[in-house]
Design an enzyme around this catalytic site. Structure first.
Site, mmCIF file in Angstrom:
data_model
loop_
_atom_site.group_PDB
_atom_site.id
_atom_site.type_symbol
_atom_site.label_atom_id
_atom_site.label_comp_id
_atom_site.label_asym_id
_atom_site.label_seq_id
_atom_site.Cartn_x
_atom_site.Cartn_y
_atom_site.Cartn_z
ATOM 1 N N GLU A 27 0.165 -3.326 4.639
ATOM 2 C CA GLU A 27 -0.961 -2.389 4.758
ATOM 3 C C GLU A 27 -1.024 -1.712 6.121
ATOM 4 O O GLU A 27 -0.712 -2.325 7.138
ATOM 5 C CB GLU A 27 -2.272 -3.162 4.589
ATOM 6 C CG GLU A 27 -2.896 -3.060 3.222
ATOM 7 C CD GLU A 27 -3.480 -1.688 2.896
ATOM 8 O OE1 GLU A 27 -3.553 -0.827 3.805
ATOM 9 O OE2 GLU A 27 -3.862 -1.476 1.750
ATOM 10 N N LYS A 35 -10.742 -1.563 -1.835
ATOM 11 C CA LYS A 35 -10.515 -2.297 -0.594
ATOM 12 C C LYS A 35 -11.756 -2.121 0.284
ATOM 13 O O LYS A 35 -12.327 -1.042 0.268
ATOM 14 C CB LYS A 35 -9.278 -1.730 0.131
ATOM 15 C CG LYS A 35 -7.999 -1.834 -0.706
ATOM 16 C CD LYS A 35 -6.865 -1.037 -0.071
ATOM 17 C CE LYS A 35 -5.685 -0.952 -1.032
ATOM 18 N NZ LYS A 35 -4.552 -0.175 -0.503
ATOM 19 N N SER A 63 -5.019 5.285 -4.276
ATOM 20 C CA SER A 63 -4.818 6.692 -4.652
ATOM 21 C C SER A 63 -4.538 6.893 -6.130
ATOM 22 O O SER A 63 -3.678 6.241 -6.712
ATOM 23 C CB SER A 63 -3.666 7.291 -3.851
ATOM 24 O OG SER A 63 -3.421 8.616 -4.286
ATOM 25 N N ASP A 78 0.881 -1.151 0.000
ATOM 26 C CA ASP A 78 0.000 0.000 0.000
ATOM 27 C C ASP A 78 0.936 1.223 0.000
ATOM 28 O O ASP A 78 2.129 1.104 0.291
ATOM 29 C CB ASP A 78 -0.860 -0.036 1.266
ATOM 30 C CG ASP A 78 -1.664 1.227 1.440
ATOM 31 O OD1 ASP A 78 -2.283 1.683 0.464
ATOM 32 O OD2 ASP A 78 -1.673 1.781 2.570
ATOM 33 N N LEU A 79 0.416 2.387 -0.336
ATOM 34 C CA LEU A 79 1.260 3.588 -0.401
ATOM 35 C C LEU A 79 1.117 4.479 0.846
ATOM 36 O O LEU A 79 2.029 4.580 1.673
ATOM 37 C CB LEU A 79 0.923 4.391 -1.658
ATOM 38 C CG LEU A 79 1.639 5.733 -1.811
ATOM 39 C CD1 LEU A 79 3.152 5.555 -1.929
ATOM 40 C CD2 LEU A 79 1.102 6.483 -3.028
ATOM 41 N N ASP A 80 -0.061 5.118 0.955
ATOM 42 C CA ASP A 80 -0.272 6.086 2.037
ATOM 43 C C ASP A 80 -0.239 5.376 3.400
ATOM 44 O O ASP A 80 -1.021 4.470 3.647
ATOM 45 C CB ASP A 80 -1.634 6.784 1.861
ATOM 46 C CG ASP A 80 -1.711 7.574 0.556
ATOM 47 O OD1 ASP A 80 -0.963 8.541 0.418
ATOM 48 O OD2 ASP A 80 -2.529 7.201 -0.310
ATOM 49 N N ARG A 139 -11.479 7.830 -3.063
ATOM 50 C CA ARG A 139 -11.828 9.243 -2.892
ATOM 51 C C ARG A 139 -13.310 9.473 -2.616
ATOM 52 O O ARG A 139 -13.683 10.167 -1.666
ATOM 53 C CB ARG A 139 -11.372 10.043 -4.111
ATOM 54 C CG ARG A 139 -11.314 11.544 -3.858
ATOM 55 C CD ARG A 139 -10.830 12.271 -5.098
ATOM 56 N NE ARG A 139 -9.512 11.805 -5.515
ATOM 57 C CZ ARG A 139 -8.970 12.053 -6.706
ATOM 58 N NH1 ARG A 139 -9.626 12.772 -7.602
ATOM 59 N NH2 ARG A 139 -7.764 11.584 -7.012
ATOM 60 N N THR A 175 1.689 10.386 4.059
ATOM 61 C CA THR A 175 0.729 11.269 3.392
ATOM 62 C C THR A 175 -0.668 11.248 4.003
ATOM 63 O O THR A 175 -1.511 12.065 3.626
ATOM 64 C CB THR A 175 0.594 10.873 1.906
ATOM 65 O OG1 THR A 175 0.574 9.453 1.841
ATOM 66 C CG2 THR A 175 1.733 11.410 1.071
ATOM 67 N N ASN A 217 -3.235 9.498 -7.073
ATOM 68 C CA ASN A 217 -2.031 10.338 -7.056
ATOM 69 C C ASN A 217 -0.766 9.514 -6.773
ATOM 70 O O ASN A 217 0.273 10.089 -6.454
ATOM 71 C CB ASN A 217 -2.177 11.413 -5.978
ATOM 72 C CG ASN A 217 -3.307 12.391 -6.300
ATOM 73 O OD1 ASN A 217 -3.242 13.122 -7.280
ATOM 74 N ND2 ASN A 217 -4.368 12.374 -5.501
ATOM 75 N N GLY A 254 -7.137 3.935 3.211
ATOM 76 C CA GLY A 254 -7.364 2.845 2.257
ATOM 77 C C GLY A 254 -8.674 2.937 1.501
ATOM 78 O O GLY A 254 -8.958 2.115 0.645
#
Ligand code: G6P
Ligand code: MG
Length: 214
Positions: A168, A144, A115, A8-10, A48, A16, A117, A45
């Site tokens: 995650e 998710k 995301s 996962d990123l954020d 938007r 972020t 982004n 997760g």
């Protein structure tokens, strides 16, 4: 031994989550209501529009879908503005080291972030090239906790899901990894991520040698 790592990123790679929250806070304030701090965890997760729906639980005002689209776009504008300040210093602890170790060991690495982004964020953090495959969040039909996004990443990497480790920070993300049939490593607080196979405070606490041939 596992054969691929999917992140996962954020909240796992990038610091972020606070920017997402600040952007939602600004939007709510402009609309004349306040959001409590639990929203920070609740939107982790969550894509938007679903995040916007959570934010709108804290106002009595009703919004049409067109209005919601405009609100989501406005929040994204604030978020995009905030992430312009991102540098490699905003990599979460251990993230850079983990990515480089996996690269050196030739372990395929994927990104499964909700995301839209993700690419500019990875670019700003200086780790875009450390990923072999990045799922385009715009192509994901079921967010998710559905397993779709993690399965897409595994498929693109050419590795059976049972041989993948997913990382995650969000409960919805852990569920997504588990439903995909992968080994789930939670990054964050144990009580929030109780379903994960293992939980560590940060990537810096993860011993990769336990999962991968290094
Ligand atoms: C991540 C974050 C969520 C965010 C989602 C969509 O999953 O944890 O808080 O809502 O991405 O991000 P986006 O950049 O597409 O608005
Ligand atoms: Mg996250």
């Amino acid at each position: 031994q596992y054969r691929a790592a999917i992140f996962d990123l954020d909240g796992v790679i990038a610091d972020t989550a606070r920017f997402h929250f600040v952007a939602w806070q600004r939007l709510a304030k402009e609309e004349g209501f306040a959001i409590p701090h639990v929203v920070d965890d609740r939107v982790k997760g969550v894509d938007r529009m679903a995040s916007l729906n959570i934010v709108l639980e804290y106002t009595d005002r009703g919004y049409s879908q067109a209005e919601k689209d405009a609100l989501a776009a406005r929040k994204n504008g604030y978020y995009v503005e905030l992430i312009k300040a991102l540098t490699p210093a905003d990599l979460l602890p251990g993230a850079g080291e983990v990515l480089h170790t996996l690269r050196a060991a030739k372990v395929p690495v994927g990104l499964a972030s909700a995301s839209k982004n993700a690419v500019p964020v990875l670019q700003a953090l200086g780790v875009l090239d450390d990923f072999d495959y990045i799922v385009d969040a715009a192509t994901v039909t079921n967010g998710k906790p559905d397993p779709e996004i993690f399965l897409k990443a595994a498929h693109a990497l050419g590795v059976d899901p049972s041989l993948c480790v997913g990382f995650e920070d969000a409960p919805a993300g852990v569920t997504s990894i588990l439903s995909a049939g992968m080994f789930a490593v939670g990054i964050g607080e144990k009580d929030l991520l109780a379903d994960a196979h293992e939980v560590f405070p940060s990537l810096a606490d993860v011993s990769l040698a336990r999962y991968f041939q290094l």
